[in-house]
Design an enzyme around this catalytic site. Structure first.
Site, mmCIF file in Angstrom:
data_model
loop_
_atom_site.group_PDB
_atom_site.id
_atom_site.type_symbol
_atom_site.label_atom_id
_atom_site.label_comp_id
_atom_site.label_asym_id
_atom_site.label_seq_id
_atom_site.Cartn_x
_atom_site.Cartn_y
_atom_site.Cartn_z
ATOM 1 N N ALA A 196 0.860 -1.145 -0.112
ATOM 2 C CA ALA A 196 -0.293 0.023 0.198
ATOM 3 C C ALA A 196 0.861 1.381 0.085
ATOM 4 O O ALA A 196 0.438 2.387 -0.102
ATOM 5 C CB ALA A 196 -0.915 -0.061 1.098
ATOM 6 N N ARG B 34 11.076 7.465 -1.805
ATOM 7 C CA ARG B 34 12.548 7.548 -2.142
ATOM 8 C C ARG B 34 12.717 7.183 -3.789
ATOM 9 O O ARG B 34 13.793 7.613 -4.255
ATOM 10 C CB ARG B 34 13.430 6.614 -1.302
ATOM 11 N N GLU C 209 13.912 1.207 14.305
ATOM 12 C CA GLU C 209 13.872 1.630 12.970
ATOM 13 C C GLU C 209 15.146 2.573 12.768
ATOM 14 O O GLU C 209 15.509 3.352 13.551
ATOM 15 C CB GLU C 209 12.626 2.663 12.387
ATOM 16 N N TYR D 62 8.556 -6.540 -46.572
ATOM 17 C CA TYR D 62 7.762 -6.450 -45.397
ATOM 18 C C TYR D 62 6.331 -7.195 -45.765
ATOM 19 O O TYR D 62 5.676 -7.243 -46.775
ATOM 20 C CB TYR D 62 6.820 -4.917 -45.219
ATOM 21 N N ASN E 151 9.254 -18.524 -52.356
ATOM 22 C CA ASN E 151 10.434 -17.496 -52.342
ATOM 23 C C ASN E 151 10.119 -16.091 -52.352
ATOM 24 O O ASN E 151 9.323 -15.854 -53.402
ATOM 25 C CB ASN E 151 11.524 -18.125 -53.503
ATOM 26 N N ALA F 206 13.642 -9.996 -52.804
ATOM 27 C CA ALA F 206 14.213 -8.841 -52.193
ATOM 28 C C ALA F 206 13.475 -7.715 -52.464
ATOM 29 O O ALA F 206 13.010 -7.625 -53.506
ATOM 30 C CB ALA F 206 15.616 -8.449 -52.462
ATOM 31 N N ASN G 143 -0.899 -3.664 -47.061
ATOM 32 C CA ASN G 143 -2.126 -4.508 -46.546
ATOM 33 C C ASN G 143 -2.798 -3.397 -45.835
ATOM 34 O O ASN G 143 -3.856 -3.791 -45.550
ATOM 35 C CB ASN G 143 -1.413 -5.119 -45.168
HETATM 36 C C1 UD1 Z 1 10.789 -1.766 6.525
HETATM 37 C C2 UD1 Z 1 10.617 -2.075 8.219
HETATM 38 C C3 UD1 Z 1 12.249 -2.314 8.503
HETATM 39 C C4 UD1 Z 1 12.741 -3.082 7.571
HETATM 40 C C5 UD1 Z 1 12.583 -3.043 6.357
HETATM 41 C C6 UD1 Z 1 13.239 -3.887 5.416
HETATM 42 C C7 UD1 Z 1 8.766 -1.105 9.152
HETATM 43 C C8 UD1 Z 1 8.171 -0.028 10.255
HETATM 44 N N1 UD1 Z 1 10.070 -1.357 9.040
HETATM 45 O O1 UD1 Z 1 11.092 -0.489 6.403
HETATM 46 O O2 UD1 Z 1 12.326 -2.463 9.946
HETATM 47 O O3 UD1 Z 1 14.271 -3.213 7.823
HETATM 48 O O4 UD1 Z 1 11.128 -2.874 5.910
HETATM 49 O O5 UD1 Z 1 13.104 -3.870 3.973
HETATM 50 O O6 UD1 Z 1 8.129 -1.881 9.046
HETATM 51 N N2 UD1 Z 1 3.538 -0.400 3.501
HETATM 52 C C9 UD1 Z 1 2.061 -0.411 3.697
HETATM 53 N N3 UD1 Z 1 1.426 0.270 4.201
HETATM 54 C C10 UD1 Z 1 2.226 1.218 5.076
HETATM 55 C C11 UD1 Z 1 3.392 1.504 5.126
HETATM 56 C C12 UD1 Z 1 4.034 0.612 4.146
HETATM 57 O O7 UD1 Z 1 1.447 -1.260 2.884
HETATM 58 O O8 UD1 Z 1 1.131 2.143 5.533
HETATM 59 C C13 UD1 Z 1 4.249 -1.142 2.765
HETATM 60 C C14 UD1 Z 1 5.036 -0.737 1.457
HETATM 61 O O9 UD1 Z 1 4.341 -0.560 0.334
HETATM 62 C C15 UD1 Z 1 6.383 -1.853 1.540
HETATM 63 C C16 UD1 Z 1 6.365 -2.203 2.800
HETATM 64 O O10 UD1 Z 1 4.989 -2.024 3.560
HETATM 65 O O11 UD1 Z 1 6.003 -2.708 0.475
HETATM 66 C C17 UD1 Z 1 7.498 -1.602 3.696
HETATM 67 O O12 UD1 Z 1 7.211 -0.073 3.869
HETATM 68 P P1 UD1 Z 1 8.490 0.658 3.669
HETATM 69 O O13 UD1 Z 1 7.965 1.838 3.823
HETATM 70 O O14 UD1 Z 1 9.405 0.283 2.169
HETATM 71 O O15 UD1 Z 1 9.362 0.208 4.812
HETATM 72 P P2 UD1 Z 1 11.037 0.351 4.989
HETATM 73 O O16 UD1 Z 1 11.007 1.900 5.576
HETATM 74 O O17 UD1 Z 1 11.730 -0.059 4.173
HETATM 75 CA CA CA Z 2 11.481 -0.741 2.219
#
Ligand code: UD1
Ligand code: CA
Length: 487
Positions: free
Chosen positions: A17, A22, A171, A383, A394, A397, A403
């Site tokens: 979600a 980044r 984190e 073509y 055959n 060239a 078409n």
């Molecule tokens: C997360 C972990 C971190 C871990 C890292 C590994 C948490 C808080 N942190 O950090 O400890 O080292 O993954 O790659 O979980 N997502 C949702 N809903 C939300 C937030 C995120 O579905 O509200 C999904 C994102 O789409 C993604 C996954 O959860 O697929 C991880 O979210 P992301 O924001 O990438 O977490 P990281 O900061 O990488």
């Molecule tokens: Ca991640």
């Protein structure tokens, strides 16, 4: 031998979600293409290979697009993938909670839930199985897959006590200087016992740097309840690479391509330069085939045995039979190529093309939505669109099937054994009967019966000595007469 318990398939939830800030992109991170598929589809495919009892994804940002990418992913046919929506992205713990009603409706209330971040596309089935085994074997209520990495920045760090037991995960943005030096990280892959999971997640607090409900906070919460939690340390740091930015996306794609090349080499395929060969994970290649440098084999492509795929060939969603020669710089999409065919260099096979066995399609020949029968040849600069070409034909060239009349596409039919002289235009709809010949330079607008010769070029006129007379006139300074110029 594995106990009955370890063989039970898990329920699996994919977290998809998030936005992926980044990436600095208009598109959500999980839809970015990685080795031929949206990143999240790699994770879902691996999940499906565990044959889960229940498979769902939590979607939110660009939910419709993520849902449609996952629903149309060919590798997920029949996986019964379900979707839960997380309206606001309040963190990974909150995301998991959104799936609670879905699981309840499916009658999944106990057993193990395997939770996968959607951005860990390099994970292997065997590793997830090892995580499940560890979780079940230890009797833990929750287990997280961890690994030691050279550069832990950005990841949650794993805090363990003096006995080496996992205590909590902090984190990156919440970690102090000494915690930041910890190299063991949370990979974002978890097993949890469904009977305790959701209550524990409801206890998470958002008193942290990101103001979110963190899934990893599950561990200290369960521990406080006297339940066992585990950190399962996995040795391969490449496999758990989380893709958060474009640099990591490129790294992940390099690893996937390298991995695929190694898998094929092990199975008896020669890869001239594995460092610069781009073969999607689902592609199949038969033994004793050779893949040249910078070749790209994409999507649902199958290459038979004993083939040679040249440098810079780009093959997408196509089936190539055994002993086919695809010379350098060919583009092949949505096509079927029969055994022993020879293509290129610089040939373009577009979707709907079917080449039967032994067909030769030479340089600068474009074929679209056409069948070319057994042993037929079009070796140079042609073509062929919407054409049905029989066996043993055959095509000379410079032959063009006209078409398209500006509104509609029309078919061209060449029956078996037809010979088309060079530089012929076949104005469709048109049919050339069995064994007929077309003289070079013809524009064919009417059907040609079997066994006939058709030609439509103007009579040749030859004026003897013309060039020499013209040279003499020029030297004498005479202006060219209009009549002469015409001649
Ligand atoms: C997360 C972990 C971190 C871990 C890292 C590994 C948490 C808080 N942190 O950090 O400890 O080292 O993954 O790659 O979980 N997502 C949702 N809903 C939300 C937030 C995120 O579905 O509200 C999904 C994102 O789409 C993604 C996954 O959860 O697929 C991880 O979210 P992301 O924001 O990438 O977490 P990281 O900061 O990488
Ligand atoms: Ca991640």
């Amino acid at each position: 031998m594995a106990s009955r318990k370890t063989q039970q398939p898990p329920a699996i939830l994919i977290l998809a979600a998030g936005r992926g800030q980044r990436m600095k992109s208009g598109r959500v991170k999980l839809l970015h293409n990685l080795a031929g598929a949206p990143m999240v589809c790699h994770v879902a495919r691996i999940a499906a290979r565990l044959e889960p009892s229940f498979l769902a994804a939590v979607v939110g940002n660009q939910a419709d697009d993520v849902t449609s990418a996952l629903s149309t992913e060919p590798g997920l046919d029949g996986a019964g993938l379900k979707f839960a929506t997380q309206e606001r992205q309040l963190g990974t713990a909150h995301a998991v909670l959104q799936a609670e009603p879905l699981l309840a409706r499916a009658g999944v209330r106990k057993g193990v839930l395997l939770i996968l971040n959607g951005d860990i596309p390099l994970i292997r089935v065997s590793t997830l199985k090892a995580l499940l085994r560890h979780h079940r074997g230890s009797g833990a209520s929750a287990t997280v897959l961890t690994t030691k990495v050279d550069d832990p920045s950005g990841y949650g760090r794993v805090l363990r006590d003096a006995h080496g037991d996992l205590v909590s995960i902090v984190e990156d943005r919440d970690a102090n200087a000494s915690q930041k030096r910890i190299s063991e990280i949370n990979a974002g892959l978890y097993c949890a016992d469904l009977t305790v999971l959701f209550d524990a997640l409801r206890r998470t607090r958002k008193a942290n740097a990101q103001g979110e409900h963190y899934l990893p906070d599950l561990f200290p919460i369960l521990r406080k309840q006297g339940l066992r939690v585990e950190g399962y340390l996995h040795p391969d740091q490449d496999e758990v690479l989380g893709v958060n930015d474009r640099g990591e996306l490129a790294r992940a794609s390099g690893i996937l391509y390298r991995r695929k090349a190694e898998e094929l080499m092990e199975a008896g395929v020669t890869i001239v330069d594995p460092g610069c060969t781009y073969i999607d994970p689902e592609v199949r290649v038969g033994r004793d085939s050779t893949i040249g440098p910078l070749a790209r084999l994409e999507g649902r492509t199958t290459v038979g045995a004993g083939c040679s795929i040249g440098a810079l060939a780009h093959i997408t969603d196509s089936t190539i039979g055994d002993d086919v020669l695809v010379r350098d710089m060919c583009v092949v999409a949505g096509s079927t190529v029969g055994p022993g065919a020879k293509i290129g260099p610089f040939a373009h096979l577009r979707p709907g093309t079917v080449l039967e066995s032994g067909v030769h399609i030479g340089n600068f020949v474009e074929v679209k939505k056409s069948r070319v029968g057994r042993g037929s040849k079009a070796n140079h600069l042609a073509y062929l669109g919407d054409a049905d070409i029989g066996e043993g034909c055959n095509v000379g060239a410079g032959t063009i099937t006209c078409n398209y009349d500006g509104v509609h596409k029309h078919p061209t039919t060449l029956e078996d054994g037809v010979f088309i002289g060079s530089d012929t235009q076949l104005v469709a709809p048109v049919k050339v009967g069995r064994g007929a010949y077309i003289g070079a330079g013809s524009t064919i607008t009417k059907d040609v019966p079997a066994g006939a010769l058709a030609l439509s070029r103007a009579q040749q006129r030859t004026i003897e000595g013309w060039a020499e007379r013209r040279r003499q006139e020029r030297e004498a300074g005479e202006p060219e007469s209009p009549k002469r110029r015409k001649a």
